[in-house]
Design a protein around this motif. Structure first.
Motif, mmCIF file in Angstrom:
data_model
loop_
_atom_site.group_PDB
_atom_site.id
_atom_site.type_symbol
_atom_site.label_atom_id
_atom_site.label_comp_id
_atom_site.label_asym_id
_atom_site.label_seq_id
_atom_site.Cartn_x
_atom_site.Cartn_y
_atom_site.Cartn_z
ATOM 1 N N THR A 181 0.717 -1.177 -0.006
ATOM 2 C CA THR A 181 -0.011 0.085 0.078
ATOM 3 C C THR A 181 0.980 1.255 0.020
ATOM 4 O OG1 THR A 181 -1.621 -0.995 1.185
ATOM 5 C CG2 THR A 181 -1.803 1.301 1.316
ATOM 6 N N TYR A 182 2.114 1.291 0.695
ATOM 7 C CA TYR A 182 2.740 2.388 0.946
ATOM 8 C C TYR A 182 4.134 2.491 -0.179
ATOM 9 C CZ TYR A 182 0.314 2.991 5.214
ATOM 10 O OH TYR A 182 -0.501 3.249 6.212
ATOM 11 N N LEU A 183 4.098 1.646 -1.084
ATOM 12 C CA LEU A 183 5.096 1.512 -1.898
ATOM 13 C C LEU A 183 4.745 2.256 -3.307
ATOM 14 C CD1 LEU A 183 8.029 0.176 -2.177
ATOM 15 C CD2 LEU A 183 6.980 -1.728 -3.368
ATOM 16 N N ARG A 184 5.397 3.509 -3.276
ATOM 17 C CA ARG A 184 4.923 4.543 -4.140
ATOM 18 C C ARG A 184 5.956 5.445 -4.632
ATOM 19 N NH1 ARG A 184 1.783 1.329 -4.322
ATOM 20 N NH2 ARG A 184 -0.434 1.383 -3.901
ATOM 21 N N ASP A 185 6.015 5.948 -5.801
ATOM 22 C CA ASP A 185 7.132 6.672 -6.049
ATOM 23 C C ASP A 185 7.926 7.870 -5.393
ATOM 24 O OD1 ASP A 185 7.487 6.129 -9.431
ATOM 25 O OD2 ASP A 185 5.225 6.148 -8.767
ATOM 26 N N ALA A 190 12.776 9.148 -2.410
ATOM 27 C CA ALA A 190 13.351 9.534 -1.219
ATOM 28 C C ALA A 190 14.558 8.567 -0.382
ATOM 29 C CB ALA A 190 12.320 9.885 -0.236
ATOM 30 N N TYR A 191 14.074 7.323 -0.514
ATOM 31 C CA TYR A 191 14.588 6.160 0.363
ATOM 32 C C TYR A 191 15.571 5.213 -0.534
ATOM 33 C CZ TYR A 191 12.317 8.163 4.559
ATOM 34 O OH TYR A 191 11.876 9.085 5.363
ATOM 35 N N GLY A 192 15.320 5.046 -1.894
ATOM 36 C CA GLY A 192 15.735 4.224 -2.807
ATOM 37 C C GLY A 192 17.398 4.207 -2.651
ATOM 38 N N VAL A 375 15.960 6.101 -9.492
ATOM 39 C CA VAL A 375 16.696 4.782 -8.826
ATOM 40 C C VAL A 375 18.083 4.428 -9.898
ATOM 41 C CG1 VAL A 375 15.069 3.885 -7.468
ATOM 42 C CG2 VAL A 375 15.532 3.052 -9.747
ATOM 43 N N THR A 376 19.051 4.305 -9.410
ATOM 44 C CA THR A 376 20.100 3.808 -10.327
ATOM 45 C C THR A 376 20.451 2.471 -10.287
ATOM 46 O OG1 THR A 376 21.804 4.106 -8.337
ATOM 47 C CG2 THR A 376 21.412 6.046 -9.686
#
Length: 470
Positions: A181-185, A190-192, A375-376
């Motif tokens: 549910t919280y896995l969004r762009d 911010a954290y990736g 993301v890299t």
């Protein structure tokens, strides 16, 4: 090359101690394997309350796991017991991830902290790293309900945690737990670059894994079109979030709107969140989120004409707050919208064509074009499967059954074999002797292919092969 990589991460970590907003390299820990076959919690205990490490190691070895998540929470002695368990894990060839609880699961919200360092996560990062240097099978650590505690775990704070851990052991992996549910762009953006991977709970179907894999690989493409209200948040009666588009009548007769929908609340509490379809300001379809099922269902909404052919109307999906809530989140997904007798200007594949309105804390993926988080690398994804009847019912409705639990596990294992995720963890699998569910999971884990540590699953899809449409 690994020595150079570890040295570089340690050097950058030292800088980050002074500059805590520095983003550490977005590269997975060399120890993080693909094809993880994991289990979490539900540890056997002795009569004195300590974990029975010998029996736990034997059951995990029988199960065929590669990784065990050790929850430090049930007793004040859990950290001590972990240290006694690690030599047993090393002999069995099992990796261990230390699992901590955040502020939302600590006093005053619950009766226990993760002892002995409680909410001092900088100290936890250092002590876990020191222990991992003595016991290399301790290869990672997790914070539960990470995305429900972002007021503490800011990007700067996570960077500081990583810096303190990597100064001692550059190979220690940090994999916070979140939910599909919280896995969004915005979260991934911010954290990736700060974490070594994510543990994501609880799998409902393959769509969720495919969406997550695309997101964590930086692929621009369709995301779930959804209307949401967050947990741990208050609402007022009349709050709403909605998405609207223009449409045109093409027939004198009754028109029909068809779409697929699902919501993630399966409990009995009713009278709070309402799912609605409106034509102009008229509600033509209205249902409570209570008692639903997480699977997709087809909906057909007959609509009496509100004008002549050629006249325009507004079509709106709305999540409406009928009564005040304090901690009652919900996620309503809508897909495959079609019209009969009414010409729509856009469907759910084009969320940017919809106009968003809201009052209150609701959110939506409508109103913005699909984009990719910067993301890299393809951030590792480990899927957690609810493996107890209570957790399965909480997430997917009553009644639970071993068949449904195993169906979710099979879906996750297929995704792992196909490279869509990097492994599977069962939540609180019953490890008592005679457990039929344990035996069924053991058969599946024993048949699963093993990927050597430090290697990635050769079946993992490349960034440009991840499907843009389901």
């Amino acid at each position: 090359m690994d020595r150079i990589r570890r040295a570089a991460r340690g050097w950058l970590g030292a800088i980050a101690l002074v500059l805590p907003v520095l983003v550490l390299p977005a590269e997975a820990s060399p120890r993080l394997r693909s094809g993880i076959l994991g289990d979490y919690d539900a540890e056997p205990r002795r009569a004195d309350g300590h974990v029975d490490g010998t029996r736990l190691a034997a059951r995990l070895d029988s199960l065929g796991v590669t990784t065990y998540c050790w929850l430090v929470w049930h007793r004040a002695t859990d950290w001590e017991d972990l240290q006694a368990f690690l030599p047993l894990a090393e002999r069995s060839g099992i990796d261990v991830w230390a699992y901590l609880v955040p502020p939302s699961e600590s006093p005053p919200h619950t009766s226990s902290y993760s002892e002995p360092y409680r909410l001092d996560f900088v100290r936890w990062a250092e002590e876990i790293a020191r222990l991992s240097r003595r016991h290399p099978r301790l290869s990672g650590w997790i914070v539960d309900d990470f995305t429900l505690n972002l007021d503490l775990f800011t990007p700067a704070y996570v960077c500081t945690l990583q810096a303190h851990a990597h100064r001692i052991n550059p190979d220690l992996a940090f994999l916070p737990l979140t939910y599909f549910t919280y896995l969004r762009d915005p979260f991934v953006a911010a954290y990736g670059g700060l974490v070594d991977g994510l543990v994501v709970a609880y799998l409902a179907d393959r769509d969720e894994i495919h969406w997550a894999r695309a997101l964590l690989s930086g692929v621009a493409g369709p995301r779930p079109t959804e209307l949401c209200f967050p947990w741990n948040t208050r609402s007022l009666p009349g709050d709403f979030v909605s998405a609207t588009q223009r449409a045109t009548w093409v027939s004198w007769s009754t028109a029909t709107l068809r779409f697929r929908e699902r919501d993630d609340f399966v409990g009995a509490a009713s009278g709070y969140h309402r799912m609605q379809v409106l034509i102009d300001d008229r509600v033509v379809w209205d249902e409570d989120v209570a008692g639903g099922r997480p699977g997709w269902r087809e909906v057909a909404v007959p609509v009496a004409p509100a004008g002549k052919p050629g006249e325009n109307v507004r079509v709106t999906f709305r999540l409406y707050e009928a009564r005040r809530v304090y901690n009652f989140g919900v996620r309503w997904c809508i897909d495959d919208l079609r019209g009969e007798g009414i010409a729509l200007s856009a469907d759910t594949r084009h969320p940017e064509a919809w106009t968003v309105s809201r009052r209150g804390a609701g959110s939506t993926s409508f109103g913005a074009a699909a984009s990719a988080a910067p993301v890299t690398r393809s951030l590792p994804l480990v899927v957690m499967v609810a493996a107890t009847p209570a957790q399965d019912e909480k997430r997917f409705g009553a009644p639970s059954s071993p068949g449904r639990i195993l169906a979710h596990l099979d879906e996750a294992l297929r995704a792992s074999r196909g490279g869509w995720c990097d492994g599977v963890i069962t939540f609180c699998l019953d490890k008592t002797f005679g457990s039929a569910l344990f035996d069924s999971v053991r058969v599946r884990y024993r048949e699963a292919p093993r990927v050597p540590k430090g290697k990635q699953n050769p079946a993992r899809p490349e960034r440009d092969t991840i499907p843009r449409n389901r």
